[in-house]
Design a protein around this motif. Structure first.
Motif, mmCIF file in Angstrom:
data_model
loop_
_atom_site.group_PDB
_atom_site.id
_atom_site.type_symbol
_atom_site.label_atom_id
_atom_site.label_comp_id
_atom_site.label_asym_id
_atom_site.label_seq_id
_atom_site.Cartn_x
_atom_site.Cartn_y
_atom_site.Cartn_z
ATOM 1 N N TRP A 57 0.831 -1.197 0.000
ATOM 2 C CA TRP A 57 0.000 0.000 0.000
ATOM 3 C C TRP A 57 0.872 1.256 0.000
ATOM 4 N N GLU A 58 1.929 1.269 0.804
ATOM 5 C CA GLU A 58 2.859 2.402 0.815
ATOM 6 C C GLU A 58 3.442 2.622 -0.578
ATOM 7 N N SER A 59 3.868 1.547 -1.217
ATOM 8 C CA SER A 59 4.449 1.643 -2.569
ATOM 9 C C SER A 59 3.412 2.119 -3.581
ATOM 10 N N ASP A 60 2.187 1.624 -3.462
ATOM 11 C CA ASP A 60 1.125 2.043 -4.378
ATOM 12 C C ASP A 60 0.855 3.542 -4.247
ATOM 13 N N VAL A 61 0.805 4.039 -3.009
ATOM 14 C CA VAL A 61 0.566 5.468 -2.776
ATOM 15 C C VAL A 61 1.713 6.285 -3.362
ATOM 16 N N ARG A 62 2.943 5.878 -3.063
ATOM 17 C CA ARG A 62 4.123 6.578 -3.601
ATOM 18 C C ARG A 62 4.087 6.605 -5.123
ATOM 19 N N ASP A 63 3.859 5.462 -5.731
ATOM 20 C CA ASP A 63 3.878 5.371 -7.192
ATOM 21 C C ASP A 63 2.760 6.204 -7.817
ATOM 22 N N HIS A 64 1.577 6.175 -7.206
ATOM 23 C CA HIS A 64 0.461 6.976 -7.720
ATOM 24 C C HIS A 64 0.808 8.464 -7.674
ATOM 25 N N LEU A 65 1.302 8.932 -6.542
ATOM 26 C CA LEU A 65 1.614 10.360 -6.409
ATOM 27 C C LEU A 65 2.700 10.778 -7.394
#
Length: 170
Positions: free
Chosen positions: A12-20
């Protein structure tokens, strides 16, 4: 074997980072930073033990990312604000995964004091700020430390871009 909850949280942390990073135009079509030295690149910092600095750094915000079945928003916000101070950032927010929804639909929770500080920095009235970024209130009792505002990650991305633009203009 790794702890499955830790694996879900890290994803989830990686998904948020990648999305932003993608939404802010900081990476190419392969996810590589356009400028690896840009201070605005969204990153997952190394964990620092007792003085944790949060899950994701999106200058000037520290994001405490949670992938849980039941959200304890006031607790998450206290944690985010402490970790923002440890990292030397002015704002801490919580980003909680919504089951079976895309990352864009993740919930972003902002404590009322932080929400007010960001709003004032952007020189916006409360109603205009709430409408522009899709915030809805959760006012729990008379204890303002338990009050918070909620939006989704997509409008929060616009807020992040606007705060950065305002900082650059100063």
């Amino acid at each position: 074997m790794a702890n499955p909850n830790k694996v879900k949280g890290t994803q989830w942390e990686s998904d948020v980072r990648d999305h932003l990073n993608a939404a802010l135009g900081l990476v190419d079509e392969y996810g590589k930073f356009l400028d690896p030295f840009n201070a605005y690149n969204v990153r997952r910092p190394a964990q620092e033990g007792a003085a944790d600095v949060g899950d994701v750094h999106a200058v000037p915000f520290v994001l405490e990312c949670k992938n849980v079945k039941r959200a304890s928003v006031p607790t998450f916000l206290r944690q985010a604000e402490i970790e923002a101070r440890h990292a030397g950032f002015p704002y801490g927010v919580a980003v909680v995964k919504v089951p079976r929804m895309s990352v864009r639909r993740g919930k972003v929770y902002v404590g009322i004091r932080t929400w007010t500080r960001v709003r004032l920095a952007l020189k916006l009235g409360a109603q205009e700020f709430a409408e522009r970024y899709g915030f809805t209130p959760s006012l729990r009792g008379l204890d303002t430390s338990r009050w918070y505002m909620a939006t989704e990650l997509e409008p929060f991305t616009r807020l992040l871009a606007d705060v950065r633009a305002m900082r650059d203009a100063q």
